[in-house]
Design an enzyme around this catalytic site. Sequence first.
Site, PDB file in Angstrom:
ATOM      1  N   SER A  57       0.869  -1.184   0.000  1.00 53.89           N
ATOM      2  CA  SER A  57       0.000   0.000   0.000  1.00 53.89           C
ATOM      3  C   SER A  57       0.899   1.225   0.000  1.00 53.89           C
ATOM      4  CB  SER A  57      -0.867   0.001   1.265  1.00 53.89           C
ATOM      5  OG  SER A  57      -1.517   1.245   1.443  1.00 53.89           O
ATOM      6  N   TYR A  80      -2.284  -0.728  10.240  1.00 52.62           N
ATOM      7  CA  TYR A  80      -2.437  -1.194   8.855  1.00 52.62           C
ATOM      8  C   TYR A  80      -1.169  -0.897   8.060  1.00 52.62           C
ATOM      9  CZ  TYR A  80      -3.914  -1.026   3.950  1.00 52.62           C
ATOM     10  OH  TYR A  80      -3.991  -1.205   2.593  1.00 52.62           O
TER      11      TYR A  80
END
Length: 267
Positions: free
Chosen positions: A142, A155
């Site tokens: 990400s 995350y």
Amino acid sequence: MKVEDKIIVVTGAGSGIGRELALLLLQKNANIVGVDIHLDKLIETREMAKVAEDRFLAVSLDISNREKADALPLEVIKHFGAVDGIINNAGIIQHFIPVNDLSYEEINRVFNVNFFGTLYLTKAFLPHFLQRPEAHIVNISSMGGFIPFPGQTIYGAAKAAVKLLTEGLYAELKNTQVKVTVVHPGAIATNITENSGLGKPKMEANANQAKMALSPIKAAEIIVKAIENNKYRVTVGKDATILDLLYRLSPRMATNFIGKMMSKMKM
């Protein structure tokens, strides 16, 4: 690795980028093992592709369960006779709150799915990939895996671990026939918030994200092109590309910029 006639595992194939990856790979004459925790969503993907089980094997699996992950390669080989690649795409986000307010239960869940799920499946399939004429591992990190986003710190930490895992695998496997690619998507128009069990985002946040978000179809096209060109690393979306450059130039400035942007969003 050219994807035609290859057998490729795609996790999170029931929706979002994973679904579009499966559909695009099928169009390019690859055979797909669609993995998702929601079997009904996988069936939807297969019906959208208008193919049968001989082209798309649907497997309901919790990727954070190591025993089940270890058993998947034999199921795939029993069905298709071989396996040539995996795209570790499945992932979840956390509640948009600081680390201080996160429960250890949620912290463990985010790491178990995003990092350990990727690790388990990679280790399960790697011995089989090493026996193939060519193979490919794609791990979806990400932009949160290289630049911090307040409220998504755990995350981001899990996705940063995916980044380093993938880069380490590249270094270990560079003299083999197994190619490795790490992918850093930016904002993509998917339902990851709902799939993470966090409900629907507020309208204001949804509208702001929609303006910047890349379509999952376009994201899939970029990722498949990266596979076919044996790319080491790829950013997906203008936001990821720009933030990658900004973070390389000045990590502190980039971090402060993201903090200001996140503070304006109402999640």
